[in-house]
Motif scaffolding. Structure first.
Motif, PDB file in Angstrom:
ATOM      1  N   THR A  67       0.170  -2.464  -3.231  1.00 42.56           N
ATOM      2  CA  THR A  67      -0.342  -2.655  -4.506  1.00 42.56           C
ATOM      3  C   THR A  67       0.471  -1.637  -5.320  1.00 42.56           C
ATOM      4  N   THR A 127       0.686  -0.064  -9.350  1.00 37.93           N
ATOM      5  CA  THR A 127      -0.428  -0.017 -10.722  1.00 37.93           C
ATOM      6  C   THR A 127       0.318   0.835 -11.426  1.00 37.93           C
ATOM      7  N   SER A 175      -4.212   1.678 -14.456  1.00 34.81           N
ATOM      8  CA  SER A 175      -5.409   0.597 -13.882  1.00 34.81           C
ATOM      9  C   SER A 175      -6.528   1.213 -12.992  1.00 34.81           C
ATOM     10  N   LEU A 191      -8.691  -0.221  -9.958  1.00 35.20           N
ATOM     11  CA  LEU A 191      -7.751   0.038  -8.738  1.00 35.20           C
ATOM     12  C   LEU A 191      -8.772   0.353  -7.350  1.00 35.20           C
ATOM     13  N   CYS A 247     -10.004  -2.778  -5.730  1.00 33.95           N
ATOM     14  CA  CYS A 247      -8.810  -3.426  -5.108  1.00 33.95           C
ATOM     15  C   CYS A 247      -8.498  -2.534  -3.910  1.00 33.95           C
ATOM     16  N   LEU A 265       1.024   2.044  -1.867  1.00 33.10           N
ATOM     17  CA  LEU A 265       0.626   2.077  -3.169  1.00 33.10           C
ATOM     18  C   LEU A 265       1.845   2.758  -4.014  1.00 33.10           C
ATOM     19  N   ASP A 289       2.742   3.666  -7.882  1.00 30.01           N
ATOM     20  CA  ASP A 289       2.164   3.752  -9.182  1.00 30.01           C
ATOM     21  C   ASP A 289       3.279   4.148 -10.175  1.00 30.01           C
ATOM     22  N   THR A 327      -5.346   7.597 -12.292  1.00 29.23           N
ATOM     23  CA  THR A 327      -4.791   6.960 -10.835  1.00 29.23           C
ATOM     24  C   THR A 327      -4.422   7.730 -10.020  1.00 29.23           C
ATOM     25  N   HIS A 355      -2.393  -7.114  -6.054  1.00 30.59           N
ATOM     26  CA  HIS A 355      -2.112  -6.155  -7.207  1.00 30.59           C
ATOM     27  C   HIS A 355      -3.383  -5.541  -7.717  1.00 30.59           C
ATOM     28  N   SER A 356      -3.153  -4.687  -8.346  1.00 28.95           N
ATOM     29  CA  SER A 356      -4.210  -3.644  -9.032  1.00 28.95           C
ATOM     30  C   SER A 356      -5.655  -4.154  -9.551  1.00 28.95           C
TER      31      SER A 356
END
Length: 252
Positions: A7, A9, A12, A16, A19, A35, A37, A44, A88-89
């Motif tokens: 994922t 991000t 978001s 998130l 998700c 993940l 970011d 986040t 996706h986030s």
């Protein structure tokens, strides 16, 4: 077999957590969650730290990147699974057993990729279906007709990424389309269609957020079609765009 779900991000946090929960609640045991970011300025990073403390199968990083495709490339490089997929986030998996169904195909069939169906849902009321991307068994001739599986539902062996390389960052919006053309044009690879909804995607993504983005997407798609050697680029682009119309009818 070990699965890595990636994922990416950026700012978001509002979507998130749902998700992440849809991934972490899967009943498939051998699951690594990666993940990436992009240096978010909202909460986040706090969420990622908290979730990492609760789940031992999470690995994550947060740093500036060159956009979503750069982040996806980082995620693929971090992944240690035999199979790689993306959530996706803004998206979430359809149910807690869907990954087991995907992985059953890999375990029981001699395939390099598995894909399924995609639902576009309302951004706020996620039980409201806006568009239904119903896939089918794949045939290479479909590429000339502008059709291919929905990328968010596509799971591939990691060796496919090793063979076909990264997402091309010169594409602003359509690097996933270019990548899929490369992969699906490879007649040494085999794919399996799972006739179930794998992913639910909130409507309003980057490619259709504005007229400017729609035009950029069309330019990117046309270049990807030409670069991958399809014989009639304008025809393929036209068919690709009109093929989406029935999806809205099925979704309504």
């Amino acid at each position: 077999m070990k699965l890595s779900i990636i994922t990416v991000t950026y700012n978001s946090v509002s979507t998130l957590e749902k998700c992440m929960q849809s991934v972490l609640e899967q009943d498939y045991p051998e699951l690594e969650y990666v993940l990436v970011d992009g240096g978010s300025r909202d909460d986040t990073v706090s969420l990622l730290k908290n979730m990492h403390a609760r789940y031992n199968n999470i690995k994550w990083r947060s740093e500036p990147d060159k956009g979503i495709y750069d982040a996806l490339n980082k995620g693929v490089a971090m992944a240690t699974g035999d199979i790689i997929g993306f959530v996706h986030s803004d998206d979430f998996l359809a149910n807690r057993s869907i990954i087991s169904a995907v992985m059953e195909r890999f375990e029981n069939e001699d395939v390099d990729g598995v894909y399924g169906d995609l639902l576009y849902v309302d951004k706020e009321k996620t039980d409201k279906v806006i568009r239904f991307w119903k896939s089918c068994e794949f045939h290479p001739r479909f590429l000339d007709q502008g059709w291919m599986p929905a990328h968010p539902t596509l799971f591939l062996k990691k060796e496919v990424y090793i063979k076909h390389g990264e997402f091309d960052l010169s594409y602003k919006i359509a690097a996933d389309y270019d990548f899929m053309l490369r992969v699906l044009s490879d007649n040494t690879l085999r794919f399996s269609y799972l006739p179930e909804v794998i992913t639910k995607m909130r409507a309003g993504g980057t490619s259709n957020r504005s007229i400017r983005n729609i035009l950029q997407k069309s330019r990117d798609d046309y270049r990807a079609i030409k670069s991958n050697g399809l014989p009639y680029p304008l025809k393929t682009l036209f068919l690709k765009n009109i093929s989406k119309i029935p999806q809205f009818i099925k979704g309504s």
